[in-house]
Write an enzyme that holds these catalytic residues in place. Structure first.
Site, PDB file in Angstrom:
ATOM      1  N   ASP A   1     -28.701  28.875  28.540  1.00 58.10           N
ATOM      2  CA  ASP A   1     -29.057  27.581  27.989  1.00 58.10           C
ATOM      3  C   ASP A   1     -28.985  27.670  26.469  1.00 58.10           C
ATOM      4  O   ASP A   1     -29.278  28.715  25.886  1.00 58.10           O
ATOM      5  CB  ASP A   1     -30.477  27.214  28.444  1.00 58.10           C
ATOM      6  CG  ASP A   1     -31.000  25.996  27.737  1.00 58.10           C
ATOM      7  OD1 ASP A   1     -30.417  24.911  27.924  1.00 58.10           O
ATOM      8  OD2 ASP A   1     -31.987  26.124  26.992  1.00 58.10           O
TER       9      ASP A   1
ATOM     10  N   TYR B   1     -30.045  24.913  23.802  1.00 58.45           N
ATOM     11  CA  TYR B   1     -31.186  24.385  23.040  1.00 58.45           C
ATOM     12  C   TYR B   1     -32.504  24.936  23.587  1.00 58.45           C
ATOM     13  O   TYR B   1     -32.872  24.675  24.719  1.00 58.45           O
ATOM     14  CB  TYR B   1     -31.214  22.859  23.114  1.00 58.45           C
ATOM     15  CG  TYR B   1     -30.052  22.175  22.432  1.00 58.45           C
ATOM     16  CD1 TYR B   1     -30.090  21.896  21.066  1.00 58.45           C
ATOM     17  CD2 TYR B   1     -28.921  21.795  23.142  1.00 58.45           C
ATOM     18  CE1 TYR B   1     -29.036  21.262  20.436  1.00 58.45           C
ATOM     19  CE2 TYR B   1     -27.857  21.153  22.524  1.00 58.45           C
ATOM     20  CZ  TYR B   1     -27.918  20.889  21.168  1.00 58.45           C
ATOM     21  OH  TYR B   1     -26.868  20.254  20.540  1.00 58.45           O
TER      22      TYR B   1
ATOM     23  N   ARG C   1     -38.538  16.790  20.252  1.00 60.74           N
ATOM     24  CA  ARG C   1     -37.963  17.598  21.337  1.00 60.74           C
ATOM     25  C   ARG C   1     -38.468  17.121  22.698  1.00 60.74           C
ATOM     26  O   ARG C   1     -37.684  17.013  23.652  1.00 60.74           O
ATOM     27  CB  ARG C   1     -38.325  19.073  21.118  1.00 60.74           C
ATOM     28  CG  ARG C   1     -37.944  20.021  22.240  1.00 60.74           C
ATOM     29  CD  ARG C   1     -36.465  20.079  22.484  1.00 60.74           C
ATOM     30  NE  ARG C   1     -36.129  21.155  23.424  1.00 60.74           N
ATOM     31  CZ  ARG C   1     -34.967  21.265  24.045  1.00 60.74           C
ATOM     32  NH1 ARG C   1     -34.007  20.371  23.858  1.00 60.74           N
ATOM     33  NH2 ARG C   1     -34.734  22.272  24.875  1.00 60.74           N
TER      34      ARG C   1
ATOM     35  N   ASN D   1     -26.817  20.782  27.965  1.00 57.06           N
ATOM     36  CA  ASN D   1     -26.857  19.333  28.138  1.00 57.06           C
ATOM     37  C   ASN D   1     -26.125  18.619  27.013  1.00 57.06           C
ATOM     38  O   ASN D   1     -25.821  17.432  27.120  1.00 57.06           O
ATOM     39  CB  ASN D   1     -28.306  18.842  28.166  1.00 57.06           C
ATOM     40  CG  ASN D   1     -28.918  18.891  29.555  1.00 57.06           C
ATOM     41  OD1 ASN D   1     -28.230  18.946  30.560  1.00 57.06           O
ATOM     42  ND2 ASN D   1     -30.247  18.868  29.611  1.00 57.06           N
TER      43      ASN D   1
END
Length: 223
Positions: A7, A9, A40, A118
């Site tokens: 991942d 972020y 966030r 994402n």
């Protein structure tokens, strides 16, 4: 050889690095940290909502809208130019130091390590290049082509097809519990990077491996 999906972020890239740019604008480090955290939180919430509603907008749109909310909630007024500056700074977020050393180690070992995000591929590529990580990744797999977000099951299948891997031979490495649960549901192995000593979601499932940082991950995975 296993395939590793990192991942981006919150795992390779420290999203809270944006608070330093905010602090320069607000002249208040505590407020900047609070707005950064809220930004966030809303960024992720907006991506979840859009995935469930099947009303896709790119992650960059979710990020912009989340910033607008976080500033409004905090009763902070920034100019359009300042907001644009923050969004540009989001493409220059710092890597976690342990990410730099681990990816270099994996690259020297010939391990297939991908960024799995994402975010849109072009933006994630720019971000990872600015952070000095891109050279040690075999590729970047974005959800953007599918017009949905993690943890949708088809996102994890998309990664396997793109990376030419299989679920039982693929590890997700993430600092985000929702991502870990999504990958486990898809049959992957999982490693949770728990930098804050937080509890895991009580869903009756647990990551295969939990580490406080990426420093010792290679050994934990038996590489």
């Amino acid at each position: 050889m296993v395939t590793l999906a990192f991942d981006v972020y919150g795992t390779l890239i420290n999203t809270q690095g944006i608070q330093y740019t905010l602090a320069e604008m607000l002249h208040d480090e505590q407020q900047a940290a609070a707005i950064s955290r809220r930004w966030r939180e809303k960024q992720l919430e907006y991506s979840f909502r859009r995935g469930l509603m099947e009303q896709y907008q790119p992650f960059s749109v979710c990020t912009r809208q989340a910033l607008s909310f976080a500033l409004s909630e905090a009763n902070v007024a920034l100019s359009d130019d300042q907001c644009d500056q923050l969004l540009m700074a989001y493409r220059h977020l710092p890597a976690f130091p342990d990410a730099v050393s681990l990816l270099q180690q994996l690259s020297s070992m010939g391990v297939d390590a991908f960024g799995f995000t994402n975010g849109e591929a072009a933006i994630a590529s720019e971000l990872l290049a600015n952070a000095g990580l891109i050279e040690d990744l075999k590729g970047i797999v974005s959800v953007d082509l599918l017009r949905t977000f993690k943890p949708a099951p088809r996102v994890y299948q998309h990664f396997l097809e793109t990376a030419d891997s299989s679920a039982d031979n693929t590890w997700l490495i993430s600092g985000n519990p929702f991502d870990i649960l999504g990958a486990r549901h898809a049959g992957w192995r999982t490693a949770w990077v728990n930098r804050t000593d937080a509890p895991f979601d009580p869903w009756g499932e647990a990551p295969d491996v939990t580490v406080p940082s990426l420093t010792d991950l290679a050994g934990k995975l038996g590489l």
